[in-house]
Design an enzyme around this catalytic site. Structure first.
Site, PDB file in Angstrom:
ATOM      1  N   ASP A  64     -22.891  32.650 -19.618  1.00 56.00           N
ATOM      2  CA  ASP A  64     -21.637  32.983 -18.925  1.00 56.00           C
ATOM      3  C   ASP A  64     -21.574  32.496 -17.489  1.00 56.00           C
ATOM      4  O   ASP A  64     -20.720  32.934 -16.717  1.00 56.00           O
ATOM      5  CB  ASP A  64     -21.418  34.493 -18.962  1.00 56.00           C
ATOM      6  CG  ASP A  64     -22.456  35.256 -18.164  1.00 56.00           C
ATOM      7  OD1 ASP A  64     -23.583  34.755 -17.998  1.00 56.00           O
ATOM      8  OD2 ASP A  64     -22.149  36.373 -17.709  1.00 56.00           O
ATOM      9  N   GLU A  65     -22.442  31.559 -17.111  1.00 59.01           N
ATOM     10  CA  GLU A  65     -22.454  31.137 -15.714  1.00 59.01           C
ATOM     11  C   GLU A  65     -22.949  29.698 -15.602  1.00 59.01           C
ATOM     12  O   GLU A  65     -23.851  29.279 -16.334  1.00 59.01           O
ATOM     13  CB  GLU A  65     -23.366  32.062 -14.899  1.00 59.01           C
ATOM     14  CG  GLU A  65     -23.290  31.873 -13.403  1.00 59.01           C
ATOM     15  CD  GLU A  65     -24.034  32.970 -12.665  1.00 59.01           C
ATOM     16  OE1 GLU A  65     -23.838  33.086 -11.443  1.00 59.01           O
ATOM     17  OE2 GLU A  65     -24.816  33.700 -13.300  1.00 59.01           O
TER      18      GLU A  65
END
Length: 348
Positions: A95-96
């Site tokens: 998610d990053e």
């Protein structure tokens, strides 16, 4: 991404929307929270928190099991959106990621507008929100990305960096955890400006190797490039049990299952490594790790299990209850190859 796992669950299951949600853990107080929705975070529920503690903070908390295969698919879709704008993408997790938009594939002409376009595409195509940080280097962009969550966009331009960092509370600095923050406050360091009063040697003396990092970060100095082919240092898998295990035969069976799952992950990443690590967490939340490094590379479940059983044989579990087991493989072939290709300079 904003509360990634929880946001995907609330997107896919309308009955969970607006509720205090924990992904991972269980309502009987067992297990650990992987991600909490923003509704749950208002009550202090955080990732890596035990379910028991989370329930004390938020008695009406709703629990759901993680669906990592779904999160991986969504992550792949997000990266496809990134690739429309730049090829320089360094994933940090599902998610990053860091993006270098110096080369503007779409000809937009503004890093801020690129961030807005990416956020809009994620929202329209995936019905999820993301927060972006835009600045001149990775460290400042990371801080900026966390500054206005959820669904935020923070730009910190060159002329604003020093003032921004001097005013920033020390616990907001990337890389400063709770323990370090408390230690810093013991030295009278509450903001970036306070930290700036200490020289590099003094910070190294008080905080070890991290002191050098702290010295440069408060000055906004970070020359690390965005590396699109970032090499994974380890691949692991673990499982928290609904009921504590007491029998070693059960634990060995679980280790066998973990090694089989690990083999699939390694195969998907084309990885083979030399170091096997086992992790054991007991019912009182104490945990141990044991590692073993071979002179050859392995990746099959059978080979990893052989090392795991050798390590496990030296662990005393008598009169103990086990709540979590994990297996990790590291010291990968490609990482070792990179070290040989780029040897570290030694100073004498």
């Amino acid at each position: 991404m904003d509360a990634f796992y929880a946001s995907v669950e609330q997107r896919d299951f309308p009955e969970l929307r607006g509720k205090a949600l924990a992904v991972g853990g269980s309502p009987d107080g067992r297990g650990v929270v992987a991600t909490a929705s923003y509704e749950a975070r208002k009550f202090g529920v955080r990732s890596a928190m035990s379910s028991r503690q989370a329930l004390l903070l938020c008695p009406h908390l709703v629990f759901t099991r993680p669906r990592f295969d779904v999160y991986k698919e969504v992550s792949d879709s997000i990266r496809s959106i990134f690739r429309r704008y730049t090829d320089l993408i360094e994933p940090l997790s599902l998610d990053e990621a860091y993006l270098d938009v110096t080369t503007d594939k779409m000809g937009i002409g503004s890093a801020i507008d690129i961030a807005k376009a990416i956020k809009l595409a994620i929202q329209e195509e995936l019905q999820l929100t993301a927060s972006a940080g835009v600045s001149t280097n990775k460290f400042i962009a990371k801080i900026a990305s966390d500054f206005e969550k959820p669904n935020g966009l923070t730009f910190i331009g060159p002329s604003k960096i020093i003032t921004f960092l001097e005013r920033l509370p020390i616990e907001k600095f990337f890389g400063v955890g709770k323990v370090t923050a408390q230690k810093m406050k013991g030295y009278g360091i509450y903001t970036g400006l306070d930290l700036k009063q200490f020289g590099e040697h003094e910070l190294v003396r008080r905080f070890g190797k991290s002191g050098k990092f702290f010295y440069h970060m408060v000055r906004g100095e970070d020359n690390r490039p965005v590396k699109p082919n970032r090499i994974s240092k380890s691949v692991g898998i673990e499982d928290t049990f609904e009921t504590d295990m007491r029998e070693r035969t059960e634990m060995i069976t679980e280790f066998k299952l973990l090694c089989e799952k690990l083999e699939k992950r390694l195969s998907g990443k084309s990885k083979e490594g030399r170091t096997v690590t086992i992790k054991i967490k007991f019912s009182d939340f104490t945990q141990i790790t044991r590692s073993k490094t071979s002179g050859y590379y392995i990746s099959s479940a059978e080979d990893v299990l052989e090392q795991v059983l050798d390590l496990f044989a030296k662990v005393d579990t008598e009169e103990k209850r086990v709540r979590l087991l994990g297996v990790t493989l590291s010291n990968f072939y490609d990482a070792d190859l990179e070290k040989l290709s780029n040897p570290q300079l030694r100073l004498f």
